[in-house]
Design a protein around this motif. Sequence first.
Motif, PDB file in Angstrom:
ATOM      1  N   LYS A 154       0.835  -1.215   0.000  1.00 15.45           N
ATOM      2  CA  LYS A 154       0.000   0.000   0.000  1.00 15.45           C
ATOM      3  C   LYS A 154       0.858   1.248   0.000  1.00 15.45           C
ATOM      4  O   LYS A 154       1.926   1.278   0.622  1.00 15.45           O
ATOM      5  CB  LYS A 154      -0.908   0.004   1.229  1.00 15.45           C
ATOM      6  CG  LYS A 154      -2.062  -0.963   1.084  1.00 15.45           C
ATOM      7  CD  LYS A 154      -3.139  -0.705   2.101  1.00 15.45           C
ATOM      8  CE  LYS A 154      -4.322  -1.628   1.814  1.00 15.45           C
ATOM      9  NZ  LYS A 154      -5.248  -1.739   2.902  1.00 15.45           N
ATOM     10  N   GLU A 159      -3.552   3.409  -0.881  1.00 10.74           N
ATOM     11  CA  GLU A 159      -3.951   2.787  -2.149  1.00 10.74           C
ATOM     12  C   GLU A 159      -3.052   1.589  -2.416  1.00 10.74           C
ATOM     13  O   GLU A 159      -1.844   1.651  -2.160  1.00 10.74           O
ATOM     14  CB  GLU A 159      -3.796   3.809  -3.275  1.00 10.74           C
ATOM     15  CG  GLU A 159      -4.397   3.329  -4.576  1.00 10.74           C
ATOM     16  CD  GLU A 159      -4.054   4.246  -5.750  1.00 10.74           C
ATOM     17  OE1 GLU A 159      -4.577   3.997  -6.836  1.00 10.74           O
ATOM     18  OE2 GLU A 159      -3.257   5.178  -5.571  1.00 10.74           O
ATOM     19  N   ARG A 160      -3.621   0.502  -2.922  1.00  9.78           N
ATOM     20  CA  ARG A 160      -2.787  -0.664  -3.207  1.00  9.78           C
ATOM     21  C   ARG A 160      -1.946  -0.399  -4.447  1.00  9.78           C
ATOM     22  O   ARG A 160      -2.385   0.226  -5.397  1.00  9.78           O
ATOM     23  CB  ARG A 160      -3.660  -1.897  -3.421  1.00  9.78           C
ATOM     24  CG  ARG A 160      -4.407  -2.271  -2.160  1.00  9.78           C
ATOM     25  CD  ARG A 160      -4.623  -3.734  -1.983  1.00  9.78           C
ATOM     26  NE  ARG A 160      -5.202  -4.366  -3.163  1.00  9.78           N
ATOM     27  CZ  ARG A 160      -4.968  -5.642  -3.497  1.00  9.78           C
ATOM     28  NH1 ARG A 160      -4.189  -6.380  -2.756  1.00  9.78           N
ATOM     29  NH2 ARG A 160      -5.541  -6.158  -4.548  1.00  9.78           N
TER      30      ARG A 160
END
Length: 362
Positions: A154, A159-160
Amino acid sequence: MSERKTKKVLILPGDGIGPEIVGEAVKVLEVVNAKFNLGIELEEGLLGGCAIDATGVPFPDETLAQAQAADAILLGAVGGPKWDEIDRSIRPEKGLLGIRSQLGLFGNLRPAILYPQLADASSLKPEVVSGLDILIVRELTGGIYFGEPRGIDKTEDGERRGYNTYVYTESEIRRIGKLAFESARKRNGKVCSVDKANVLEATMLWREIMTDLGKDYPDVELSHMYVDNAAMQLVRAPKQFDVIVTGNMFGDILSDQASMLTGSIGMLPSASLDINAKGLYEPSHGSAPDIAGQGVANPLATILSAAMMLRYSLDMNEAAEAIEQAVGAVLDQGMRTADIATEGATQVGTREMGEAILLVLS
Ligand code: NAD
């Protein structure tokens, strides 16, 4: 007649259509073994999904020991939907990458030859592909498939993100380049090095080293091409190529593309060699789960891989030629598996195709 030293061949049927196609190749090997008094001893092992089912890992230590003790290895294919959801670190493909790196199999030779009998099976016009004979030399143990760091994690925003590293050392580039130049010397004397040197630093180094290496081979004509252009040229005018040398990922994609020029991925053998020409031989295609168990897979790529094995690792040219000629003969007879079926040809299954080869050989 002088006795040959026994040669050990490890057979790894793998998953999906693997056991079906390897079964036919083994019968072919047994016939030439007896006919030419080759002294080959066959042993079977586990790799891929079948190894996960039996031992929990895709590349068991026992398989590594068997592979190290063998003079050559014949593999079917690994993987399939059954193992797609399991932990990434033990997926079947990890077994394949593992055996390639553990044995130092850095050089992948993938010929794309169009058998004249199959000119109509190609999706390109016969005049564009007839007589096609390309050798793709793909680097197999480096590049983005092995580069670190890699992973999915992440960002600071939560956010990945997924990432991989495209990395090549100078010695890795020289080693594969040498294999390509040496191969070109035995063929039509042309090497095209494929990179993305307009964007990727790792391939800027690749181009620099290939150019430098080329000076040692003044008899070989060296050219360079960006991978996007190479993909286009392969469909536009594929006969311009003799040997193509490229990194792991570009080679993976371009060799599959080249395979389709020939009509079927089911026809193409491959060799993965170490520095001493010990090798792992396998068809260029995967485990084809969509047709596994139906008895319709084309065994010829695997049978031709066995022929390559006899030639490159075991120094048994006569037997290799006999197998290659037998393949030509059954194609002349009009025998076709579904993937290479053309109008007026006799459509046969995996076993019938294997038996037709045995009949020619015996
Ligand atoms: P694939 O090569 O297995 O199949 C692509 C298409 O070609 C399918 O329609 C298949 O039916 C057909 N095909 C392949 N070999 C054939 C043969 N001998 N005769 C007739 N038709 C044939 O590629 P894929 O579908 O992308 O992958 C399937 C599985 O194989 C996946 O799990 C993948 O990870 C694995 N895989 C393994 C290897 C390997 O072991 N070296 C290579 C590529 C893919």
